[in-house]
Design a protein around this motif. Structure first.
Motif, mmCIF file in Angstrom:
data_model
loop_
_atom_site.group_PDB
_atom_site.id
_atom_site.type_symbol
_atom_site.label_atom_id
_atom_site.label_comp_id
_atom_site.label_asym_id
_atom_site.label_seq_id
_atom_site.Cartn_x
_atom_site.Cartn_y
_atom_site.Cartn_z
ATOM 1 N N ASP A 77 38.586 11.772 49.411
ATOM 2 C CA ASP A 77 38.122 12.839 48.274
ATOM 3 C C ASP A 77 38.976 12.702 47.107
ATOM 4 O OD1 ASP A 77 36.056 13.503 49.901
ATOM 5 O OD2 ASP A 77 36.945 15.449 50.434
ATOM 6 N N TYR A 78 40.171 12.475 47.008
ATOM 7 C CA TYR A 78 41.130 12.523 45.927
ATOM 8 C C TYR A 78 41.672 11.185 45.486
ATOM 9 C CZ TYR A 78 40.523 17.620 46.877
ATOM 10 O OH TYR A 78 39.881 18.715 46.956
ATOM 11 N N ASP A 79 41.580 10.397 46.448
ATOM 12 C CA ASP A 79 42.536 9.049 46.407
ATOM 13 C C ASP A 79 41.691 7.750 46.552
ATOM 14 O OD1 ASP A 79 45.706 8.907 45.951
ATOM 15 O OD2 ASP A 79 44.987 7.073 46.930
ATOM 16 N N PRO A 96 46.252 9.898 43.049
ATOM 17 C CA PRO A 96 45.477 11.186 42.610
ATOM 18 C C PRO A 96 45.578 11.516 41.382
ATOM 19 C CG PRO A 96 47.842 11.656 43.419
ATOM 20 C CD PRO A 96 47.717 10.262 43.378
ATOM 21 N N ASP A 100 43.792 17.215 40.082
ATOM 22 C CA ASP A 100 43.472 17.413 41.268
ATOM 23 C C ASP A 100 44.733 18.013 42.384
ATOM 24 O OD1 ASP A 100 40.881 16.882 41.103
ATOM 25 O OD2 ASP A 100 41.015 14.863 41.490
ATOM 26 N N ASP A 103 44.490 21.318 44.035
ATOM 27 C CA ASP A 103 43.304 21.465 45.166
ATOM 28 C C ASP A 103 43.926 20.774 46.299
ATOM 29 O OD1 ASP A 103 41.878 22.735 43.625
ATOM 30 O OD2 ASP A 103 40.623 21.051 42.998
ATOM 31 N N ILE A 104 44.682 19.731 46.276
ATOM 32 C CA ILE A 104 44.903 18.830 47.401
ATOM 33 C C ILE A 104 45.905 19.651 48.267
ATOM 34 C CG2 ILE A 104 46.355 16.740 48.043
ATOM 35 C CD1 ILE A 104 45.321 15.146 45.680
#
Ligand code: HEM
Ligand code: SF4
Length: 550
Positions: A77-79, A96, A100, A103-104
């Motif tokens: 989702d982020y990477d 990232p 974000d 959130d992570i």
């Protein structure tokens, strides 16, 4: 494995909220970069060559299946869909977005993970033997002590701004050191004294990087319950006398060297005398309370060497090779320890995709009580595999890329991210690892060479532990060109030693051939049963020099 209570959860959630606020202010321009820097570092966030990098702690290297699945989801989702296991039982995300990261961190907190103190000048993740608690020769399980150190050091106000970062490693096995304790700022070795009491041998001031040092012992025996007060005394002496004027001289190894280990030890003892019996002193209850989290899983009563296993080994040479290389003895009959090497040729050492993280989660649940360990050699371990399920495990994970049977061999390379990701690199390291792995693709030959550690770093910071590789490769910059310097004879084992530089450095395309020549000298000179390191220590560096620079 330690399980968070309400207080832990609350502290972590508050920390995430705090960092969210700090990040928002930084992104809105209300915090200058130099103001944000220490705040983000304490939360594991670097800003790198191509993107930020987030480092997440894996305390004593242990991960549960739900945590692996969460790492997989975060990487997706982020990477860019993969994560990197490092040489310090951490995991890194290389791409990232800064916005974000809160959130992570919130996602990690939900599964009892964090990035606290994984960078910055504070006490970092305490590392240990990946075989802790399951191997045959340890005095006791080192993980509860790592957890006690973690609880004591996390957010410790006095040690949040040390002269430099600080790394502690704990080892519990008399025979083997899988935690490289002698190249840490503090290395702790669990030992019994002559009276049969239990405690620690304390090494201080080891480390790699620009000035590599094998740490001296400053105390042969520290009673168990004095652990934290003594660590506090060491940290105080370092915090007070460590150099803050010069980053390159700020590590504790420089202080210990400058003072001499004896004088340093005296100062620690003097400081300790004040705080020895302070409330920080451990109690039996406190230790036992943490030990409760590291009790044995629900082992069945089984016999060693089930019949089927012998047949399976006889029928499959590939399985047999993997068992010989990657499977270790377990303290419980009928069980074994399986190391899955993340060293398939063509994949950067330590890298795992999101899918692989999920596959690892499945494997742990199916074969190892839902838990995994990561190693400082950038591999992963299923610590509690039933011997009668070993063949099935091997078959299941072969297509996943985890069955490379090269543990401890020339192709099980430790390698930092180097110039592919790291802003500090002088040279790339991943392509060098790949070229060497490709050159040595005949596994029979690789097995015949036996145990060899080949470690690669892209610069003198030594994230790839090149100084303690039997063969070390260091990326150097020569007038803007990438070159590689070789050292021989390093070891991070009990007989720790630093490698000696062979001579002038080499261009990348020459590296496989140079390594081949080094190996040839070993093969020509070894006696039966000798490892590469044994032969090197017997014949010295000159024969290698002669062949390589002929
Ligand atoms: C990509 C971002 C990274 C940066 C900016 C970075 C930076 C550094 C620096 C500046 C040092 C030198 C410290 C000193 O001598 O005081 C260092 C050492 C080290 N780093 Fe990294 N590193 C990175 C990634 C990694 C990775 C991926 C690993 C593991 C694969 C790692 C593990 C280590 C280790 C084991 C040391 C040895 C230090 C010692 O003696 O204490 N680092 N790193
Ligand atoms: S050794 Fe150098 S190049 Fe490699 S990760 Fe560390 S800082 Fe980066």
């Amino acid at each position: 494995m330690y399980v968070y209570d309400e207080y832990d959860r609350q502290i972590l959630n508050e920390r995430v909220a705090q960092f969210r606020h700090q990040t928002d202010r930084a992104l809105a321009g209300e915090l200058a970069e130099d103001e944000f820097l220490p705040l983000r570092l304490q939360n594991g966030l670097y800003v790198q060559r191509l993107a930020p990098m987030l480092r997440i702690a894996i305390p004593y290297g242990m991960l549960r299946a739900n945590q692996l699945r969460r790492l997989a989801r975060i990487s997706r989702d982020y990477d860019k869909g993969y994560a990197h296991f490092t040489t310090r039982q951490n995991v890194q995300f290389n791409w990232p977005a800064v916005a974000d990261v809160p959130d992570i961190l919130a996602e990690l907190a939900e599964v009892e993970m964090h990035a606290n103190q994984t960078s910055g000048n504070c006490i970092r993740n305490t590392t240990t033997d990946q075989f802790a608690g399951v191997q045959t020769e340890e005095l006791t399980d080192p993980r509860p002590y790592c957890e006690l150190i973690r609880q004591w050091s996390t957010y410790h106000p006095e040690f949040a701004f040390l002269p430099r970062k600080f790394k502690i490693a704990v080892n519990a096995s008399e025979g083997t050191d899988r935690a490289a304790v002698q190249v840490h700022d503090i290395g702790l070795e669990l030992v019994n004294n002559e009276a049969g009491e239990f405690g620690f041998r304390v090494y201080v001031g080891g480390g790699l990087g620009r000035t590599p040092v094998v740490g001296p012992v400053i105390r042969e025996f520290l009673p168990e319950l004095d652990l934290l007060t003594y660590l506090e005394a060491i940290l105080r002496v370092y915090n007070r006398y460590g150099r803050r004027d010069n980053k390159f001289k700020a590590r504790i190894k420089i202080l210990v060297k400058a003072m001499t280990p004896d004088v340093f030890a005296e100062k620690v003892e003097a400081e300790w005398a004040h705080i020895k019996d302070s409330p920080t002193r451990l109690t039996r209850e406190a230790v036992d309370n943490v030990k409760r989290f590291f009790t044995e899983p629900d082992y069945q009563s089984l016999d060693d060497n089930p019949d089927g296993l012998q047949t399976q080994r006889a029928e499959s040479k590939a399985f047999d090779s993997w068992v010989k290389r990657n499977v270790s003895k377990h303290k419980k009959p009928g069980y074994c320890i399986a190391t899955l090497t993340l060293k398939k040729t063509g994949v950067p050492p330590g890298d795992v995709s999101d899918r692989q993280l999920e596959q690892l989660a499945d494997l742990t649940e199916q074969y190892s009580f839902g838990e995994l360990r990561v190693t400082h050699q950038q591999n992963v371990v299923l610590a509690d595999v039933r011997q009668d399920q070993l063949f099935e495990l091997w078959q299941t994970m072969r297509p996943m890329g985890f069955a490379t049977a090269n543990l401890g061999t020339l192709t099980d390379i430790i390698c930092c991210p180097g110039g592919d990701y790291c802003a500090l690199a002088n040279a790339k390291s991943i392509p060098v690892a790949e070229a060497i792995q490709t050159r040595f693709d005949d596994m029979d030959y690789v097995y015949d060479l036996g145990d060899i550690d080949l470690n690669i770093s892209g610069c003198m910071n030594a994230c790839g532990h090149h100084h303690v590789g039997n063969i070390g490769v260091l990326g150097v910059d020569k007038k803007g060109q990438e070159f590689y310097q070789i050292s021989l004879g390093g070891s991070s084992q009990r007989d720790a030693s630093l490698g000696k530089i062979l001579g002038p450095s080499f261009a990348r395309e020459d590296m496989p051939q140079v390594i081949e020549k080094i190996i040839d000298v070993f093969v020509d000179n070894r006696t039966e049963e000798e490892t590469f390191l044994d032969t090197y220590r017997r014949i010295g560096i000159d024969p290698f020099k002669e062949r390589v620079y002929a």
